[in-house]
Motif scaffolding. Structure first.
Motif, PDB file in Angstrom:
ATOM      1  N   GLU A   1       0.812  -1.212   0.000  1.00 23.05           N
ATOM      2  CA  GLU A   1       0.000   0.000   0.000  1.00 23.05           C
ATOM      3  C   GLU A   1       0.849   1.266   0.000  1.00 23.05           C
ATOM      4  O   GLU A   1       0.338   2.359  -0.230  1.00 23.05           O
ATOM      5  CB  GLU A   1      -0.942  -0.011   1.197  1.00 23.05           C
ATOM      6  N   ASN A   2       2.150   1.133   0.265  1.00 28.59           N
ATOM      7  CA  ASN A   2       3.059   2.281   0.243  1.00 28.59           C
ATOM      8  C   ASN A   2       4.040   2.210  -0.929  1.00 28.59           C
ATOM      9  O   ASN A   2       5.052   2.918  -0.931  1.00 28.59           O
ATOM     10  CB  ASN A   2       3.828   2.366   1.565  1.00 28.59           C
ATOM     11  N   LYS A   3       3.741   1.357  -1.883  1.00 33.05           N
ATOM     12  CA  LYS A   3       4.643   1.213  -3.035  1.00 33.05           C
ATOM     13  C   LYS A   3       4.674   2.494  -3.852  1.00 33.05           C
ATOM     14  O   LYS A   3       3.727   3.298  -3.850  1.00 33.05           O
ATOM     15  CB  LYS A   3       4.208   0.037  -3.906  1.00 33.05           C
ATOM     16  N   GLN A   4       5.772   2.694  -4.560  1.00 30.10           N
ATOM     17  CA  GLN A   4       5.953   3.817  -5.458  1.00 30.10           C
ATOM     18  C   GLN A   4       5.945   3.301  -6.899  1.00 30.10           C
ATOM     19  O   GLN A   4       6.056   2.099  -7.141  1.00 30.10           O
ATOM     20  CB  GLN A   4       7.285   4.521  -5.164  1.00 30.10           C
ATOM     21  N   PRO A   5       5.811   4.183  -7.890  1.00 21.74           N
ATOM     22  CA  PRO A   5       5.881   3.724  -9.287  1.00 21.74           C
ATOM     23  C   PRO A   5       7.183   2.992  -9.607  1.00 21.74           C
ATOM     24  O   PRO A   5       7.224   2.154 -10.512  1.00 21.74           O
ATOM     25  CB  PRO A   5       5.772   5.028 -10.085  1.00 21.74           C
ATOM     26  N   THR A   6       8.236   3.294  -8.843  1.00 22.79           N
ATOM     27  CA  THR A   6       9.535   2.663  -9.084  1.00 22.79           C
ATOM     28  C   THR A   6       9.696   1.326  -8.354  1.00 22.79           C
ATOM     29  O   THR A   6      10.673   0.613  -8.583  1.00 22.79           O
ATOM     30  CB  THR A   6      10.671   3.587  -8.635  1.00 22.79           C
ATOM     31  N   THR A   7       8.747   0.985  -7.467  1.00 19.93           N
ATOM     32  CA  THR A   7       8.901  -0.218  -6.646  1.00 19.93           C
ATOM     33  C   THR A   7       8.833  -1.484  -7.494  1.00 19.93           C
ATOM     34  O   THR A   7       7.889  -1.684  -8.254  1.00 19.93           O
ATOM     35  CB  THR A   7       7.818  -0.277  -5.553  1.00 19.93           C
ATOM     36  N   GLN A   8       9.833  -2.337  -7.340  1.00 19.38           N
ATOM     37  CA  GLN A   8       9.885  -3.616  -8.051  1.00 19.38           C
ATOM     38  C   GLN A   8       9.884  -4.815  -7.112  1.00 19.38           C
ATOM     39  O   GLN A   8       9.429  -5.897  -7.487  1.00 19.38           O
ATOM     40  CB  GLN A   8      11.143  -3.672  -8.926  1.00 19.38           C
TER      41      GLN A   8
END
Length: 521
Positions: A229-236
Protein backbone atom coordinates in the motif's frame (compact mmCIF):
# COMPACT_ATOMS: atom_id res chain seq x y z
CA UNK A 1 70.45 -26.21 -48.03
CA UNK A 2 67.03 -24.99 -49.13
CA UNK A 3 65.42 -27.13 -46.42
CA UNK A 4 67.12 -25.30 -43.58
CA UNK A 5 65.04 -22.08 -43.78
CA UNK A 6 61.88 -24.13 -44.13
CA UNK A 7 62.76 -26.26 -41.12
CA UNK A 8 63.64 -23.14 -39.12
CA UNK A 9 60.33 -21.54 -40.02
CA UNK A 10 58.46 -24.69 -39.08
CA UNK A 11 60.19 -24.85 -35.69
CA UNK A 12 59.34 -21.20 -35.02
CA UNK A 13 55.73 -21.77 -36.03
CA UNK A 14 55.43 -24.79 -33.72
CA UNK A 15 57.02 -22.85 -30.86
CA UNK A 16 54.63 -19.93 -31.34
CA UNK A 17 51.66 -22.32 -31.49
CA UNK A 18 52.82 -23.95 -28.26
CA UNK A 19 53.11 -20.59 -26.47
CA UNK A 20 49.63 -19.56 -27.62
CA UNK A 21 48.20 -22.94 -26.54
CA UNK A 22 49.87 -22.76 -23.12
CA UNK A 23 48.69 -19.18 -22.60
CA UNK A 24 45.11 -20.09 -23.49
CA UNK A 25 45.25 -23.18 -21.30
CA UNK A 26 46.51 -21.07 -18.40
CA UNK A 27 43.74 -18.56 -18.86
CA UNK A 28 41.14 -21.32 -18.83
CA UNK A 29 42.59 -22.85 -15.65
CA UNK A 30 42.95 -19.38 -14.19
CA UNK A 31 39.16 -19.06 -14.02
CA UNK A 32 39.16 -21.38 -11.01
CA UNK A 33 38.36 -20.07 -7.54
CA UNK A 34 41.98 -19.95 -6.33
CA UNK A 35 45.01 -18.35 -7.89
CA UNK A 36 48.68 -17.88 -7.09
CA UNK A 37 49.90 -14.36 -7.71
CA UNK A 38 53.52 -13.20 -7.65
CA UNK A 39 55.27 -11.77 -4.62
CA UNK A 40 53.20 -9.03 -3.01
CA UNK A 41 54.38 -5.46 -3.37
CA UNK A 42 55.35 -3.16 -0.54
CA UNK A 43 54.99 0.59 -0.26
CA UNK A 44 57.75 2.75 1.14
CA UNK A 45 56.02 6.04 1.89
CA UNK A 46 54.06 5.23 5.07
CA UNK A 47 55.30 5.02 8.64
CA UNK A 48 55.31 1.32 9.46
CA UNK A 49 56.74 1.73 12.98
CA UNK A 50 54.29 4.13 14.61
CA UNK A 51 55.01 3.93 18.33
CA UNK A 52 51.86 5.45 19.83
CA UNK A 53 49.68 2.56 21.01
CA UNK A 54 47.20 4.52 23.13
CA UNK A 55 44.40 3.17 20.93
CA UNK A 56 44.83 -0.14 22.78
CA UNK A 57 43.65 1.42 26.06
CA UNK A 58 39.86 0.96 25.57
CA UNK A 59 40.37 -2.77 24.93
CA UNK A 60 41.32 -3.35 28.60
CA UNK A 61 43.99 -5.93 27.81
CA UNK A 62 46.15 -7.68 30.37
CA UNK A 63 49.84 -6.80 29.94
CA UNK A 64 52.36 -7.76 28.79
CA UNK A 65 51.09 -8.86 25.38
CA UNK A 66 52.74 -10.20 22.26
CA UNK A 67 52.20 -7.61 19.54
CA UNK A 68 52.76 -7.26 15.80
CA UNK A 69 51.36 -4.92 13.17
CA UNK A 70 51.15 -4.42 9.41
CA UNK A 71 49.71 -1.70 7.24
CA UNK A 72 47.78 -2.65 4.09
CA UNK A 73 47.18 -0.28 1.19
CA UNK A 74 44.39 -1.36 -1.15
CA UNK A 75 44.68 -0.83 -4.87
CA UNK A 76 41.38 -1.15 -6.80
CA UNK A 77 42.23 -2.70 -10.14
CA UNK A 78 39.79 -3.42 -13.02
CA UNK A 79 41.48 -6.70 -13.98
CA UNK A 80 41.22 -8.18 -10.47
CA UNK A 81 38.34 -10.45 -9.43
CA UNK A 82 37.42 -11.68 -5.99
CA UNK A 83 38.32 -15.34 -5.67
CA UNK A 84 37.56 -17.93 -3.02
CA UNK A 85 41.16 -17.49 -1.88
CA UNK A 86 43.95 -15.40 -3.37
CA UNK A 87 47.35 -16.98 -2.73
CA UNK A 88 50.64 -15.15 -2.52
CA UNK A 89 54.10 -16.50 -3.20
CA UNK A 90 55.85 -17.28 0.11
CA UNK A 91 58.31 -14.37 0.00
CA UNK A 92 58.12 -13.18 3.56
CA UNK A 93 55.39 -13.39 6.22
CA UNK A 94 52.35 -11.16 6.53
CA UNK A 95 53.56 -9.96 9.95
CA UNK A 96 56.99 -9.31 11.46
CA UNK A 97 58.07 -11.18 14.59
CA UNK A 98 56.05 -10.67 17.75
CA UNK A 99 57.35 -8.14 20.25
CA UNK A 100 56.59 -8.23 23.95
CA UNK A 101 54.78 -5.01 24.86
CA UNK A 102 53.87 -3.77 28.35
CA UNK A 103 51.69 -0.67 28.31
CA UNK A 104 51.03 -0.57 32.05
CA UNK A 105 53.08 2.61 32.45
CA UNK A 106 53.13 4.22 29.00
CA UNK A 107 51.48 3.78 25.61
CA UNK A 108 54.61 5.10 23.86
CA UNK A 109 56.56 2.05 22.73
CA UNK A 110 59.40 1.69 20.26
CA UNK A 111 58.50 -1.16 17.92
CA UNK A 112 61.56 -3.17 17.02
CA UNK A 113 60.14 -5.31 14.22
CA UNK A 114 58.65 -3.42 11.30
CA UNK A 115 57.69 -4.12 7.71
CA UNK A 116 56.79 -1.80 4.86
CA UNK A 117 53.08 -1.52 4.06
CA UNK A 118 51.66 -4.25 1.87
CA UNK A 119 49.80 -3.32 -1.32
CA UNK A 120 46.82 -5.56 -2.07
CA UNK A 121 45.00 -5.47 -5.40
CA UNK A 122 41.22 -5.68 -4.99
CA UNK A 123 38.31 -5.67 -7.46
CA UNK A 124 37.38 -2.16 -8.53
CA UNK A 125 33.89 -1.00 -7.57
CA UNK A 126 32.31 2.42 -7.54
CA UNK A 127 32.37 4.13 -4.15
CA UNK A 128 29.05 5.86 -4.82
CA UNK A 129 26.04 4.45 -2.92
CA UNK A 130 24.02 2.01 -4.97
CA UNK A 131 20.51 3.04 -6.02
CA UNK A 132 18.04 0.63 -4.36
CA UNK A 133 14.94 2.84 -4.62
CA UNK A 134 13.10 -0.07 -6.24
CA UNK A 135 13.25 -2.15 -3.01
CA UNK A 136 11.02 -1.80 0.04
CA UNK A 137 12.23 -3.56 3.20
CA UNK A 138 9.96 -4.58 6.07
CA UNK A 139 10.63 -5.63 9.68
CA UNK A 140 8.28 -6.66 12.50
CA UNK A 141 9.92 -6.19 15.90
CA UNK A 142 9.86 -4.37 19.22
CA UNK A 143 10.84 -0.75 19.50
CA UNK A 144 13.76 -1.66 21.78
CA UNK A 145 15.18 -4.27 19.38
CA UNK A 146 14.84 -1.84 16.49
CA UNK A 147 16.85 0.73 18.45
CA UNK A 148 19.54 -1.89 19.13
CA UNK A 149 19.70 -2.73 15.43
CA UNK A 150 20.51 0.82 14.25
CA UNK A 151 24.34 0.40 14.19
CA UNK A 152 23.90 -2.67 11.99
CA UNK A 153 21.32 -1.11 9.67
CA UNK A 154 23.72 1.81 9.23
CA UNK A 155 26.23 -0.54 7.61
CA UNK A 156 24.07 -1.33 4.56
CA UNK A 157 20.89 0.75 4.27
CA UNK A 158 21.68 4.51 4.43
CA UNK A 159 21.77 6.66 1.32
CA UNK A 160 20.61 3.84 -0.97
CA UNK A 161 17.12 5.35 -1.47
CA UNK A 162 15.64 2.05 -0.26
CA UNK A 163 12.75 2.51 2.17
CA UNK A 164 12.28 0.57 5.40
CA UNK A 165 8.85 -0.05 6.97
CA UNK A 166 8.73 -1.29 10.56
CA UNK A 167 5.74 -2.68 12.42
CA UNK A 168 6.71 -2.01 16.03
CA UNK A 169 5.29 -3.02 19.40
CA UNK A 170 6.53 -2.54 22.95
CA UNK A 171 6.62 -6.27 23.76
CA UNK A 172 4.56 -9.47 23.89
CA UNK A 173 4.17 -9.38 27.69
CA UNK A 174 0.38 -9.22 27.94
CA UNK A 175 -1.67 -10.12 31.03
CA UNK A 176 -2.99 -13.66 31.19
CA UNK A 177 -6.48 -13.87 29.73
CA UNK A 178 -6.12 -10.72 27.69
CA UNK A 179 -7.48 -10.78 24.13
CA UNK A 180 -4.64 -8.52 23.02
CA UNK A 181 -1.54 -10.24 21.63
CA UNK A 182 1.00 -7.53 22.53
CA UNK A 183 1.56 -4.28 24.34
CA UNK A 184 1.57 -1.39 21.86
CA UNK A 185 4.54 0.93 21.62
CA UNK A 186 4.08 4.54 22.68
CA UNK A 187 3.35 6.67 19.62
CA UNK A 188 5.68 9.46 20.75
CA UNK A 189 8.51 6.97 21.31
CA UNK A 190 7.90 5.65 17.79
CA UNK A 191 7.96 9.15 16.32
CA UNK A 192 11.15 10.07 18.20
CA UNK A 193 12.96 6.92 17.07
CA UNK A 194 11.79 7.40 13.50
CA UNK A 195 13.11 10.97 13.46
CA UNK A 196 16.44 9.90 14.95
CA UNK A 197 16.87 7.15 12.36
CA UNK A 198 16.00 9.46 9.49
CA UNK A 199 18.64 11.95 10.62
CA UNK A 200 21.14 9.10 10.30
CA UNK A 201 20.20 8.56 6.66
CA UNK A 202 17.75 5.70 7.21
CA UNK A 203 14.52 6.24 5.23
CA UNK A 204 12.32 4.50 7.79
CA UNK A 205 8.60 4.60 8.58
CA UNK A 206 7.51 3.06 11.89
CA UNK A 207 3.85 2.04 12.26
CA UNK A 208 1.59 0.22 14.71
CA UNK A 209 0.32 -3.29 13.87
CA UNK A 210 -2.72 -3.40 11.61
CA UNK A 211 -4.70 -5.25 14.29
CA UNK A 212 -4.21 -5.38 18.05
CA UNK A 213 -5.22 -9.05 17.91
CA UNK A 214 -2.36 -10.10 15.59
CA UNK A 215 0.17 -12.67 16.72
CA UNK A 216 3.78 -12.24 15.60
CA UNK A 217 3.28 -14.38 12.48
CA UNK A 218 0.30 -12.26 11.49
CA UNK A 219 2.21 -9.03 12.08
CA UNK A 220 5.09 -10.33 9.96
CA UNK A 221 2.75 -11.34 7.14
CA UNK A 222 0.97 -7.99 7.31
CA UNK A 223 4.21 -6.34 6.22
CA UNK A 224 3.21 -7.35 2.69
CA UNK A 225 0.10 -5.19 2.92
CA UNK A 226 1.91 -2.28 4.58
CA UNK A 227 4.60 -2.20 1.92
CA UNK A 228 2.28 -2.85 -1.02
CA UNK A 229 0.00 0.00 0.00
CA UNK A 230 3.06 2.28 0.24
CA UNK A 231 4.64 1.21 -3.04
CA UNK A 232 5.95 3.82 -5.46
CA UNK A 233 5.88 3.72 -9.29
CA UNK A 234 9.53 2.66 -9.08
CA UNK A 235 8.90 -0.22 -6.65
CA UNK A 236 9.88 -3.62 -8.05
CA UNK A 237 10.50 -5.73 -4.93
CA UNK A 238 9.27 -5.95 -1.37
CA UNK A 239 11.54 -7.69 1.10
CA UNK A 240 10.67 -9.18 4.48
CA UNK A 241 13.61 -9.38 6.87
CA UNK A 242 14.31 -9.79 10.59
CA UNK A 243 15.82 -7.12 12.83
CA UNK A 244 19.04 -9.16 12.80
CA UNK A 245 19.26 -9.65 9.04
CA UNK A 246 22.52 -8.18 7.76
CA UNK A 247 23.25 -7.56 4.08
CA UNK A 248 26.96 -7.59 3.35
CA UNK A 249 26.85 -5.72 0.04
CA UNK A 250 23.93 -3.73 -1.30
CA UNK A 251 25.50 -3.47 -4.78
CA UNK A 252 25.74 -7.27 -4.91
CA UNK A 253 22.17 -7.64 -3.63
CA UNK A 254 20.84 -5.25 -6.28
CA UNK A 255 22.88 -7.10 -8.90
CA UNK A 256 21.37 -10.44 -7.83
CA UNK A 257 17.80 -9.12 -8.05
CA UNK A 258 18.48 -7.63 -11.48
CA UNK A 259 18.60 -11.18 -12.85
CA UNK A 260 14.83 -11.50 -12.36
CA UNK A 261 11.98 -9.66 -14.04
CA UNK A 262 9.81 -8.13 -11.26
CA UNK A 263 6.87 -7.97 -13.69
CA UNK A 264 6.75 -11.75 -13.35
CA UNK A 265 5.83 -13.60 -10.16
CA UNK A 266 9.07 -14.30 -8.26
CA UNK A 267 9.54 -15.60 -4.73
CA UNK A 268 13.27 -15.28 -3.96
CA UNK A 269 14.96 -16.38 -0.75
CA UNK A 270 17.26 -18.83 0.96
CA UNK A 271 16.64 -22.23 2.51
CA UNK A 272 17.80 -22.98 6.02
CA UNK A 273 21.29 -24.48 6.22
CA UNK A 274 19.78 -27.11 8.53
CA UNK A 275 18.19 -29.94 6.52
CA UNK A 276 15.96 -30.86 9.48
CA UNK A 277 14.34 -27.40 9.28
CA UNK A 278 13.84 -27.73 5.52
CA UNK A 279 12.34 -31.20 5.91
CA UNK A 280 9.96 -29.91 8.59
CA UNK A 281 8.92 -26.52 7.19
CA UNK A 282 9.26 -27.03 3.46
CA UNK A 283 10.95 -25.39 0.49
CA UNK A 284 10.45 -21.80 1.53
CA UNK A 285 12.39 -18.61 1.94
CA UNK A 286 13.47 -18.54 5.58
CA UNK A 287 12.79 -15.06 6.92
CA UNK A 288 16.11 -14.20 8.53
CA UNK A 289 17.99 -14.71 5.29
CA UNK A 290 15.80 -12.12 3.59
CA UNK A 291 12.75 -12.90 1.44
CA UNK A 292 12.12 -10.97 -1.78
CA UNK A 293 8.70 -10.86 -3.44
CA UNK A 294 8.37 -9.32 -6.88
CA UNK A 295 5.78 -6.59 -7.21
CA UNK A 296 3.73 -8.85 -9.52
CA UNK A 297 3.56 -11.56 -6.85
CA UNK A 298 3.00 -9.01 -4.07
CA UNK A 299 -0.11 -7.83 -5.91
CA UNK A 300 -1.60 -11.33 -5.68
CA UNK A 301 -0.64 -11.81 -2.02
CA UNK A 302 -2.12 -8.43 -1.12
CA UNK A 303 -5.35 -9.26 -2.95
CA UNK A 304 -5.64 -12.54 -1.02
CA UNK A 305 -4.45 -11.02 2.26
CA UNK A 306 -7.62 -11.55 4.33
CA UNK A 307 -8.09 -15.12 3.11
CA UNK A 308 -4.50 -16.04 3.96
CA UNK A 309 -4.63 -14.40 7.40
CA UNK A 310 -7.78 -16.33 8.33
CA UNK A 311 -6.80 -19.63 6.73
CA UNK A 312 -3.27 -19.98 8.12
CA UNK A 313 -2.69 -21.22 11.67
CA UNK A 314 1.10 -21.26 11.75
CA UNK A 315 3.09 -19.41 14.38
CA UNK A 316 5.83 -18.47 11.89
CA UNK A 317 5.45 -15.49 9.58
CA UNK A 318 7.68 -16.81 6.79
CA UNK A 319 5.63 -20.03 6.71
CA UNK A 320 2.42 -17.98 6.48
CA UNK A 321 3.86 -16.16 3.46
CA UNK A 322 4.89 -19.43 1.79
CA UNK A 323 1.42 -20.88 2.41
CA UNK A 324 -0.33 -17.89 0.86
CA UNK A 325 1.87 -18.03 -2.23
CA UNK A 326 1.30 -21.78 -2.65
CA UNK A 327 -2.47 -21.49 -2.16
CA UNK A 328 -2.99 -18.79 -4.77
CA UNK A 329 -0.17 -19.13 -7.32
CA UNK A 330 2.06 -21.72 -8.97
CA UNK A 331 5.16 -19.74 -7.98
CA UNK A 332 7.91 -21.74 -6.30
CA UNK A 333 10.90 -20.57 -4.32
CA UNK A 334 13.96 -19.40 -6.24
CA UNK A 335 16.67 -20.48 -3.81
CA UNK A 336 19.72 -18.21 -3.52
CA UNK A 337 22.56 -20.02 -1.74
CA UNK A 338 24.24 -16.76 -0.70
CA UNK A 339 21.23 -15.67 1.40
CA UNK A 340 21.97 -17.23 4.80
CA UNK A 341 19.44 -18.04 7.50
CA UNK A 342 22.15 -19.46 9.83
CA UNK A 343 20.09 -22.04 11.70
CA UNK A 344 23.17 -23.93 12.92
CA UNK A 345 24.66 -23.42 16.35
CA UNK A 346 27.85 -22.61 18.25
CA UNK A 347 31.11 -21.83 16.43
CA UNK A 348 30.32 -20.47 12.97
CA UNK A 349 33.96 -19.95 11.97
CA UNK A 350 33.59 -22.44 9.12
CA UNK A 351 30.94 -20.25 7.46
CA UNK A 352 32.69 -16.94 8.03
CA UNK A 353 36.05 -18.37 6.92
CA UNK A 354 34.68 -20.11 3.82
CA UNK A 355 35.63 -17.41 1.32
CA UNK A 356 32.07 -17.33 -0.02
CA UNK A 357 30.85 -13.91 -1.11
CA UNK A 358 27.65 -14.01 0.92
CA UNK A 359 24.70 -11.69 0.45
CA UNK A 360 23.16 -11.93 3.91
CA UNK A 361 23.83 -13.25 7.40
CA UNK A 362 21.40 -13.87 10.24
CA UNK A 363 21.42 -14.84 13.93
CA UNK A 364 24.68 -12.95 14.47
CA UNK A 365 23.32 -11.73 17.83
CA UNK A 366 23.26 -15.23 19.25
CA UNK A 367 26.43 -16.72 20.80
CA UNK A 368 29.41 -18.08 18.96
CA UNK A 369 31.38 -14.83 18.85
CA UNK A 370 34.73 -14.24 20.55
CA UNK A 371 32.96 -13.33 23.80
CA UNK A 372 30.04 -15.74 23.24
CA UNK A 373 27.77 -12.72 22.86
CA UNK A 374 27.41 -12.87 19.13
CA UNK A 375 29.29 -11.50 16.17
CA UNK A 376 29.82 -7.70 16.07
CA UNK A 377 29.06 -7.42 12.36
CA UNK A 378 28.85 -3.63 12.43
CA UNK A 379 32.54 -3.53 13.42
CA UNK A 380 33.61 -6.56 11.42
CA UNK A 381 32.12 -5.02 8.28
CA UNK A 382 33.80 -1.62 8.77
CA UNK A 383 36.71 -2.53 6.50
CA UNK A 384 34.27 -2.46 3.55
CA UNK A 385 34.53 1.34 3.76
CA UNK A 386 38.10 0.98 2.53
CA UNK A 387 37.96 -1.94 0.12
CA UNK A 388 34.34 -2.47 -0.94
CA UNK A 389 33.35 -6.12 -1.26
CA UNK A 390 36.51 -7.35 0.47
CA UNK A 391 34.76 -8.20 3.76
CA UNK A 392 35.42 -11.88 4.54
CA UNK A 393 37.68 -12.13 1.49
CA UNK A 394 40.53 -14.62 1.96
CA UNK A 395 44.24 -14.14 1.29
CA UNK A 396 46.74 -16.95 1.82
CA UNK A 397 50.34 -16.07 2.64
CA UNK A 398 52.76 -18.90 2.00
CA UNK A 399 51.88 -22.32 3.37
CA UNK A 400 50.92 -21.37 6.89
CA UNK A 401 48.74 -18.24 7.15
CA UNK A 402 45.22 -17.32 6.04
CA UNK A 403 43.66 -13.87 6.44
CA UNK A 404 39.86 -13.75 6.41
CA UNK A 405 39.25 -10.03 6.28
CA UNK A 406 37.23 -8.80 9.25
CA UNK A 407 36.95 -12.18 10.96
CA UNK A 408 40.21 -14.03 11.63
CA UNK A 409 43.89 -14.54 10.95
CA UNK A 410 44.83 -18.19 11.17
CA UNK A 411 48.20 -19.88 11.30
CA UNK A 412 48.50 -23.53 10.26
CA UNK A 413 51.63 -25.01 11.88
CA UNK A 414 54.25 -26.77 9.77
CA UNK A 415 52.66 -25.74 6.49
CA UNK A 416 49.49 -27.62 7.33
CA UNK A 417 47.44 -25.45 5.01
CA UNK A 418 48.84 -27.47 2.10
CA UNK A 419 46.88 -30.50 3.28
CA UNK A 420 43.58 -28.62 3.34
CA UNK A 421 41.04 -28.28 0.57
CA UNK A 422 40.10 -24.66 1.15
CA UNK A 423 37.18 -25.00 -1.27
CA UNK A 424 35.46 -27.16 1.36
CA UNK A 425 33.86 -25.54 4.39
CA UNK A 426 35.23 -26.56 7.80
CA UNK A 427 32.55 -28.13 10.05
CA UNK A 428 33.17 -25.95 13.11
CA UNK A 429 29.49 -25.85 14.17
CA UNK A 430 27.45 -28.32 16.20
CA UNK A 431 26.01 -30.96 13.89
CA UNK A 432 22.27 -30.34 13.33
CA UNK A 433 19.48 -32.77 14.10
CA UNK A 434 19.41 -35.91 12.00
CA UNK A 435 16.55 -36.54 9.58
CA UNK A 436 15.77 -40.24 9.66
CA UNK A 437 16.38 -41.93 6.33
CA UNK A 438 17.97 -38.86 4.77
CA UNK A 439 21.08 -39.19 2.61
CA UNK A 440 22.04 -35.67 3.72
CA UNK A 441 24.14 -37.24 6.47
CA UNK A 442 25.71 -34.15 7.99
CA UNK A 443 22.52 -32.11 7.57
CA UNK A 444 24.13 -29.28 5.58
CA UNK A 445 25.18 -30.78 2.24
CA UNK A 446 22.33 -29.04 0.42
CA UNK A 447 23.52 -25.62 1.57
CA UNK A 448 27.09 -25.56 2.89
CA UNK A 449 28.61 -28.63 1.26
CA UNK A 450 31.09 -29.86 0.40
CA UNK A 451 32.57 -29.76 3.89
CA UNK A 452 35.68 -31.01 5.67
CA UNK A 453 36.30 -32.15 9.27
CA UNK A 454 36.86 -29.67 12.08
CA UNK A 455 40.49 -28.94 12.97
CA UNK A 456 41.86 -28.95 16.53
CA UNK A 457 42.22 -25.37 17.72
CA UNK A 458 45.63 -24.67 19.17
CA UNK A 459 47.18 -27.67 17.45
CA UNK A 460 46.19 -27.91 13.79
CA UNK A 461 44.83 -24.37 13.65
CA UNK A 462 45.96 -21.30 15.61
CA UNK A 463 43.23 -18.71 15.26
CA UNK A 464 43.36 -14.96 16.01
CA UNK A 465 39.80 -13.59 16.03
CA UNK A 466 38.75 -10.03 15.36
CA UNK A 467 38.43 -8.26 18.70
CA UNK A 468 37.75 -4.74 17.51
CA UNK A 469 37.66 -2.54 14.43
CA UNK A 470 37.56 1.25 14.29
CA UNK A 471 37.59 4.04 11.74
CA UNK A 472 40.65 6.12 12.65
CA UNK A 473 40.95 9.86 12.19
CA UNK A 474 43.18 9.77 9.13
CA UNK A 475 40.61 7.87 7.06
CA UNK A 476 41.71 4.31 7.61
CA UNK A 477 40.32 1.25 9.37
CA UNK A 478 42.25 -0.40 12.19
CA UNK A 479 41.51 -4.06 12.90
CA UNK A 480 42.62 -5.80 16.09
CA UNK A 481 42.88 -9.59 16.08
CA UNK A 482 43.29 -11.41 19.39
CA UNK A 483 44.30 -14.80 20.74
CA UNK A 484 44.25 -15.61 24.46
CA UNK A 485 47.46 -16.88 26.01
CA UNK A 486 47.83 -20.61 26.52
CA UNK A 487 48.74 -22.15 29.90
CA UNK A 488 49.36 -18.78 31.52
CA UNK A 489 51.24 -17.34 28.56
CA UNK A 490 50.81 -13.81 27.26
CA UNK A 491 47.85 -12.87 25.07
CA UNK A 492 48.65 -12.10 21.43
CA UNK A 493 47.44 -9.05 19.48
CA UNK A 494 47.77 -8.48 15.73
CA UNK A 495 46.99 -5.08 14.22
CA UNK A 496 46.09 -4.51 10.58
CA UNK A 497 45.73 -0.90 9.43
CA UNK A 498 43.85 -0.71 6.13
CA UNK A 499 44.17 2.35 3.91
CA UNK A 500 42.81 3.27 0.52
CA UNK A 501 45.73 4.17 -1.69
CA UNK A 502 44.13 7.54 -2.46
CA UNK A 503 44.91 8.47 1.16
CA UNK A 504 48.62 7.71 0.75
CA UNK A 505 49.37 9.79 -2.29
CA UNK A 506 50.21 6.75 -4.37
CA UNK A 507 48.96 6.15 -7.88
CA UNK A 508 47.90 2.92 -9.50
CA UNK A 509 50.88 1.67 -11.49
CA UNK A 510 50.62 -2.10 -11.95
CA UNK A 511 53.96 -3.87 -12.29
CA UNK A 512 54.07 -5.03 -15.96
CA UNK A 513 56.20 -8.04 -15.05
CA UNK A 514 53.61 -9.06 -12.47
CA UNK A 515 50.84 -8.64 -15.05
CA UNK A 516 52.66 -10.87 -17.52
CA UNK A 517 53.03 -13.55 -14.87
CA UNK A 518 49.29 -13.48 -14.24
CA UNK A 519 48.66 -14.15 -17.92
CA UNK A 520 50.97 -17.13 -17.86
CA UNK A 521 53.90 -15.69 -19.83
Amino acid sequence: MLLRPAITALVCLLSLTSVIFIARLYRRDNASSTKWVPTFRSHKNSVACANDLDWLQPLELTYPIKFARREIIVNPAPEVERLSVTKFDPDGPLFPDFQSVDLSDSFQVKLEHCQDPLVLDIPHRSTRPVDAAHILFGISTTLARLDESIPFLLRWLPNTRAKLFVIAIKDDDVPEGSKDRFRPADSKDMSDLQERMRKLGLDVTIVHPLSKHDWFSQRYFSLVRVMYENKQPTTQWISLIDDDTFFLSMPSLVEMLSEFDPRQQYYVGGLSEDWWSVARYGLMGFGGAGVFVSIALAEVVNAKYEDCQERSHTSAGDIRLRECISWHTRTKLTNILDLHQIDIQNDLSGIYESGHQMLSLHHWKEGGGPDKKGYPLHRMHLVADICGDCFLQRWQFGDDMLLVNGFSITSYPHGGIKQLDLEKMEETWDLPSVVDGSLNENGVDHSLGPTRPKLKLGEEKIQYRLLDSTLVAEGAVRQVYFRAGVAGGDDSVLELLWRNQDDTGTKSNPDPQRHRKRLGF
